[in-house]
Scaffold this active site. Structure first.
Site, PDB file in Angstrom:
ATOM      1  N   ASP A  40       5.155  11.912  -1.913  1.00  0.00           N
ATOM      2  CA  ASP A  40       3.971  12.564  -1.348  1.00  0.00           C
ATOM      3  C   ASP A  40       4.366  13.525  -0.230  1.00  0.00           C
ATOM      4  OD1 ASP A  40       4.777  10.462   0.290  1.00  0.00           O
ATOM      5  OD2 ASP A  40       2.978   9.286  -0.015  1.00  0.00           O
ATOM      6  N   ASN A  81      -3.797  -0.800   3.949  1.00  0.00           N
ATOM      7  CA  ASN A  81      -5.029  -0.766   3.134  1.00  0.00           C
ATOM      8  C   ASN A  81      -4.743  -0.841   1.638  1.00  0.00           C
ATOM      9  OD1 ASN A  81      -4.009   1.752   2.572  1.00  0.00           O
ATOM     10  ND2 ASN A  81      -5.774   2.918   3.289  1.00  0.00           N
ATOM     11  N   HIS A 100      -2.643   1.112  -0.082  1.00  0.00           N
ATOM     12  CA  HIS A 100      -2.256   2.351  -0.785  1.00  0.00           C
ATOM     13  C   HIS A 100      -0.781   2.322  -1.172  1.00  0.00           C
ATOM     14  CE1 HIS A 100      -1.294   4.728   3.198  1.00  0.00           C
ATOM     15  NE2 HIS A 100      -0.202   4.188   2.729  1.00  0.00           N
ATOM     16  N   GLU A 156      -5.259   6.410  -1.803  1.00  0.00           N
ATOM     17  CA  GLU A 156      -6.089   5.581  -0.930  1.00  0.00           C
ATOM     18  C   GLU A 156      -7.041   4.721  -1.770  1.00  0.00           C
ATOM     19  OE1 GLU A 156      -4.973   5.462   1.872  1.00  0.00           O
ATOM     20  OE2 GLU A 156      -5.026   7.303   3.054  1.00  0.00           O
TER      21      GLU A 156
HETATM   22  C1  F6R Z   1       5.160   7.223   2.078  1.00  0.00           C
HETATM   23  C2  F6R Z   1       4.145   6.556   1.297  1.00  0.00           C
HETATM   24  C3  F6R Z   1       3.256   5.510   1.855  1.00  0.00           C
HETATM   25  C4  F6R Z   1       3.999   4.476   2.686  1.00  0.00           C
HETATM   26  C5  F6R Z   1       3.012   3.478   3.289  1.00  0.00           C
HETATM   27  C6  F6R Z   1       3.713   2.466   4.173  1.00  0.00           C
HETATM   28  O1  F6R Z   1       5.872   8.161   1.282  1.00  0.00           O
HETATM   29  O2  F6R Z   1       4.026   6.888   0.168  1.00  0.00           O
HETATM   30  O3  F6R Z   1       2.582   4.849   0.807  1.00  0.00           O
HETATM   31  O4  F6R Z   1       4.924   3.809   1.877  1.00  0.00           O
HETATM   32  O5  F6R Z   1       2.081   4.167   4.056  1.00  0.00           O
HETATM   33  O6  F6R Z   1       4.251   3.123   5.267  1.00  0.00           O
HETATM   34  P1  F6R Z   1       5.268   2.368   6.221  1.00  0.00           P
HETATM   35  O7  F6R Z   1       6.426   1.992   5.359  1.00  0.00           O
HETATM   36  O8  F6R Z   1       5.659   3.366   7.251  1.00  0.00           O
HETATM   37  O9  F6R Z   1       4.555   1.169   6.737  1.00  0.00           O
END
Ligand code: F6R
Length: 255
Positions: A66, A135, A137, A142
């Site tokens: 992303d 959440n 995702h 989302e």
């Molecule tokens: C990042 C991504 C997100 C993260 C998620 C967890 O490329 O795709 O889905 O993996 O927000 O973020 P962290 O690991 O920083 O808690």
């Protein structure tokens, strides 16, 4: 879904690196890369194996999951810069083999379509590394994202923007992003999700033991043929069937 319970975040990184290394040793590999804190230990361990054990990424093509809309690739907080800083600049992956959607593209919809097609043209992703948001995702899909979605423009939720506010001056997190869709992620031949800490425990429980639901996007991995979920004790702490996962892990380690 295979659940691997680890004693520490370091062990989570090592187990995830084992899965990646096993694929890399088979030949040219298409890797999907998440950014964020969860896979940081995995990347550190892969960098160490590159440095100390000559693990090569020369035959890898990598696609990030992303990107924030509106950020140029050179922006300090773009996921392109982040993945370079935290991983790619420390291994022998040729930069032209690192692909990301451009957050500053003039037409974000075209960019998303191009990116999804580029993944397909590369033969699809062999191993997709994932983290999970509090959440539920994965990528920036989302809650209520279509379980069949492809790479597209998404609106970031308030929870995600608050979680990432610390990285942006005055907390001005972009409101839109480009993300691989849940259908794109599901097409990966193998998915490896790493989760650390108690603040992920509710999301991990919904993903593994809850119903398949767009409200917990990560639950789409229940429909994946080869999904591995690697957890530290905090992230695993709300799972109901912990004893069963331990037993299955012991037996599979003996195979
Ligand atoms: C990042 C991504 C997100 C993260 C998620 C967890 O490329 O795709 O889905 O993996 O927000 O973020 P962290 O690991 O920083 O808690």
């Amino acid at each position: 879904m295979q659940i691997i319970l680890c004693d520490s975040p370091e062990q989570v990184g090592a187990r995830a690196a084992d899965v990646v290394e096993a694929r890399l040793r088979q030949g040219p590999t298409v890797l999907g890369l998440a950014t964020g804190s969860s896979p940081a230990g995995t990347y550190r361990e892969l960098i160490r194996r590159h440095r100390d054990e000559s693990l090569s990424f020369n035959q890898v093509t990598a696609f990030t999951l992303d990107e924030y809309a509106g950020l140029k690739p050179g922006h300090e907080q773009s996921y392109y810069s982040t993945i370079r800083r935290e991983f790619v600049d420390h291994i022998d992956l040729p930069l032209e083999q690192l692909l990301t959607p451009r957050g500053d593209a003039a037409d974000l919809v075209d960019e998303a379509n191009w990116y999804d097609a580029a993944i397909v043209s590369a033969g699809g992703i062999d191993i997709q590394i994932l983290g999970i948001g509090a959440n539920g995702h994965i990528g920036f899909n989302e809650p209520t994202s279509s379980l069949a979605s492809r790479t597209r423009v998404k609106t970031l939720s308030g929870v995600t923007r608050a979680d990432n506010a610390g990285f942006f001056p005055k907390g001005e997190v972009p409101r839109l992003c480009l993300t691989q869709g849940l259908g794109t992620i599901r097409d990966a031949k193998q998915a490896v999700l790493v989760a650390l800490g108690e603040n992920k425990a509710d999301a991990v429980r919904s993903m593994v033991e809850g119903p398949v639901s767009a409200y917990c996007p990560a639950s789409v991995l229940q429909l994946h043929r080869r999904a591995v979920v690697i957890l530290d004790p905090g992230a695993a702490s709300k799972l109901t069937l912990l004893d069963y996962y331990r037993e299955a892990q012991e037996l599979s380690d003996q195979l």
